[in-house]
Motif scaffolding. Structure first.
Motif, PDB file in Angstrom:
ATOM      1  N   GLU A 126       0.853  -1.186   0.000  1.00  0.00           N
ATOM      2  CA  GLU A 126       0.000   0.000   0.000  1.00  0.00           C
ATOM      3  C   GLU A 126       0.889   1.236   0.000  1.00  0.00           C
ATOM      4  N   GLN A 156      -7.395  -2.649   3.450  1.00  0.00           N
ATOM      5  CA  GLN A 156      -6.654  -1.634   2.690  1.00  0.00           C
ATOM      6  C   GLN A 156      -7.210  -0.240   2.967  1.00  0.00           C
ATOM      7  N   PRO A 160      -3.167   0.758  -3.664  1.00  0.00           N
ATOM      8  CA  PRO A 160      -2.242  -0.387  -3.677  1.00  0.00           C
ATOM      9  C   PRO A 160      -1.021  -0.087  -4.544  1.00  0.00           C
TER      10      PRO A 160
END
Length: 612
Positions: A126, A156, A160
């Motif tokens: 990330e 998340q 990404p």
């Protein structure tokens, strides 16, 4: 948010009363003349009434303070958030002081962050500082990674990080650098999982016996399951080795050169004279041993007394030895013995008991092949196996260039941890030459390197210079930080942060991106077999042994000091110990203090009994 202080074409200062700035986040400067340039926060701090102004050596200078006061900030009493922002592209003139600043929409920065799709790229983690973009991010980028924070899995929160493996054709080879505990090996594991996901043939040299992908990380079983059939693990000297019959004379010379110290010209001449095409290990080693015997015996068999005392078989052998001496007698005995010693050391390591066909087959099937063994054996084996596979790939590509069919061998990736042992700076090592060759020419043939090391300063400089993508984890040594700053585009501010990065956080300096990104590596789907803390391991072992001892003693209780010899015999036999009576008494006293057994003093002897 506003621009304050003196601005340049590269940097500006931003201030806000309400919002605290995040390091590495993106901001848009609203300046129509410059087309609303985008910058990245490289340094940030907050002031409040508890910090006297002017006593610090931070990013704020007198001009910034003066600007803050002119636009209405009370620097003595208000909390003021400040950030130093570096523009991603140099402006043609400085940004106007007082310009408003806003957060970007994802579409405005997508081209800076995303170079491929999650299906075609390596989903490695990330991008830090992108939490504000999650609401405007496209649906295809959501829920691509599972992150690990403070030992807990989380969803998340940002954009990404997708590495486009196809860019290695233009910007080949990767380096993964970081000190012990920085997350370097963890990041390498994640990278190998992604290579397996994409079915890219990969050859891994694992000196630490930790690249096993059978055990799923708790809670991620579904993601780990598809990987378990995508790798094979092979031990040098057991499942794989070097087929002696397939070695050319030059191959054998290069192999022997990797063992011991200086391999002299005389030794090279010995191998060239004695090695025959399609020699087996037995035939070659016997020829050397017989020649040593012939040269050491000298002219003993020429004496009549010696000839008269031997049998017919011994006589025939003597004739054979004399023929060897006549043919190779000019070779120096010391050099022949040097070759024999090196040859036998390789044989004792099991190197000549197998071949590399299983490695070749695994790569042709698009699998990840993990080669394990002691470090020095891996270095010797790597020199042979990398050279052999690289030649196969090169011969195929050269044949295609010449309009010939050729036997297909796939492009592949070579990965090794402790890379400074395989290609060290200033000194020779078995695999150094072939790794340097691939670093310089492998791109043309589709062979790429991923080299991980704790000490980039000790890695061969020619090889380091060819690593176009570098993952830089926490690094403490000043010499290593200096090397990394020379080899990457890390700024001064980023260099200062290197010793303080959390485990798993890393700077990614990539020619494919044209800039450095700060990311956090995602949680691995599998876990290392060495995950157990060594102190927990010690405690478990001690507890297990203590439990065995207590159970055996309880079966014999109660007993007295006068019975210790009999009890000792049973303990030594059943628990495979070699104790004496003194040691047994010490163990009994320790169990008594921990209240696992009861020790009672009587007028005649000490009594040992169970705890009620």
């Amino acid at each position: 948010m506003q621009v304050v202080g003196v601005t340049t074409q590269q940097e500006v200062y931003i201030v806000s009363r309400e919002r605290k700035f995040c390091i590495n986040e993106f901001l848009v400067m609203v300046d129509e003349d410059l087309g609303d340039p985008i910058g990245e926060v490289v340094e940030t701090l907050s002031y409040n009434r508890l910090i006297p102004m002017g006593l610090d050596k931070s990013i704020v200078d007198a001009q910034v303070l003066q600007t803050l006061q002119q636009i209405g900030y009370d620097v003595e009493s208000e909390e003021i958030n400040l950030a130093k922002v570096r523009l991603l592209e140099e402006a043609i003139h400085p940004i106007r002081t007082g310009s408003m600043v806003r957060l970007p929409h994802f579409d405005e920065v997508r081209h800076l962050l995303i170079k491929t799709t999650p299906q075609e790229g390596m989903v490695l983690g990330e991008i830090r500082g992108t939490d504000s973009l999650i609401s405007s991010m496209t649906e295809d980028l959501h829920d691509q990674v599972v992150m690990m924070e403070q030992g807990e899995l989380r969803a998340q929160h940002g954009v990404p990080f997708l590495f486009d493996i196809r860019t290695m054709q233009q910007y080949p080879h990767m380096g993964i650098f970081g000190g012990s505990g920085s997350g370097k090996s963890f990041g390498l594991r994640v990278m190998l999982e992604e290579l397996m996901k994409l079915s890219i043939p990969t050859l891994v040299f694992d000196p630490h016996f930790e690249m096993d992908f059978c055990d799923a990380f708790p809670g991620l079983d579904e993601k780990a399951k598809p990987l378990q059939s995508q790798f094979i693990r092979l031990a040098v000297g057991k499942e794989i080795g070097i087929s002696f019959e397939e070695l050319t004379t030059n191959d054998l010379i290069n192999l022997l050169r990797t063992v011991g110290d200086q391999f002299s010209e005389a030794m090279t001449n010995v191998v060239q004279m004695l090695h025959k095409q399609k020699d087996s290990f037995t035939s070659f080693s016997d020829r050397i041993a017989n020649l040593v015997e012939a040269l050491e015996e000298g002219n003993a068999f020429d004496r009549p007394s010696k000839r008269d005392s031997i049998s017919y078989a011994e006589g025939q052998r003597a004739i054979d030895l004399q023929e060897l001496k006549k043919k190779y007698g000019d070779l120096p005995l010391a050099s022949i013995k040097g070759v024999r010693w090196r040859l036998m050391r390789l044989e004792r390591a099991g190197l000549f008991q197998q071949d590399i066909h299983s490695v070749q087959r695994g790569l042709e099937q698009g699998k990840l092949v993990v080669v394990q063994g002691p470090s020095w054996i891996l270095q010797v084996f790597a020199n042979y196996v990398i050279g052999s596979l690289y030649r196969k790939r090169r011969e195929y590509k050269d044949a295609r260039m010449n309009g010939e069919e050729g036997h297909f061998f796939p492009p592949f990736v070579i990965v090794t941890d402790e890379a400074h042992n395989f290609a060290p700076k200033a000194i020779d090592s078995p695999a150094k030459a072939i790794i340097k060759e691939i670093a310089q020419e492998g791109r043309k043939y589709g062979v790429f390197l991923v080299l991980a090391t704790q000490r980039p300063t000790l890695l061969d400089e020619t090889t380091t210079a060819q690593l176009n993508t570098k993952f830089v984890f926490r690094t403490v040594r000043g010499t290593d930080i200096a090397t990394l700053k020379e080899e990457t585009d890390l700024t001064q501010e980023e260099g200062k942060r290197l010793p303080y990065l959390r485990s798993g956080d890393t700077f990614v300096s990539s020619a494919a991106y044209g800039r450095t990104l700060f990311i956090r590596i995602r949680s691995a789907y599998t876990q290392s077999p060495h995950l157990l803390n060594p102190f927990d391991e010690l405690r478990e072992l001690q507890a297990s042994k203590t439990e065995e001892l207590v159970n055996l003693l309880k079966a014999k209780m109660p007993f007295f000091d006068t019975d210790l010899v009999m009890v000792l015999a049973d303990i030594n036999r059943e628990l495979n110990k070699n104790w004496d009576v003194v040691r047994l008494k010490e163990e009994l006293q320790a169990l008594g203090r921990s209240k696992q057994i009861k020790i009672k003093e009587t007028p005649f002897a000490t009594r040992y009994e169970k705890v009620k």
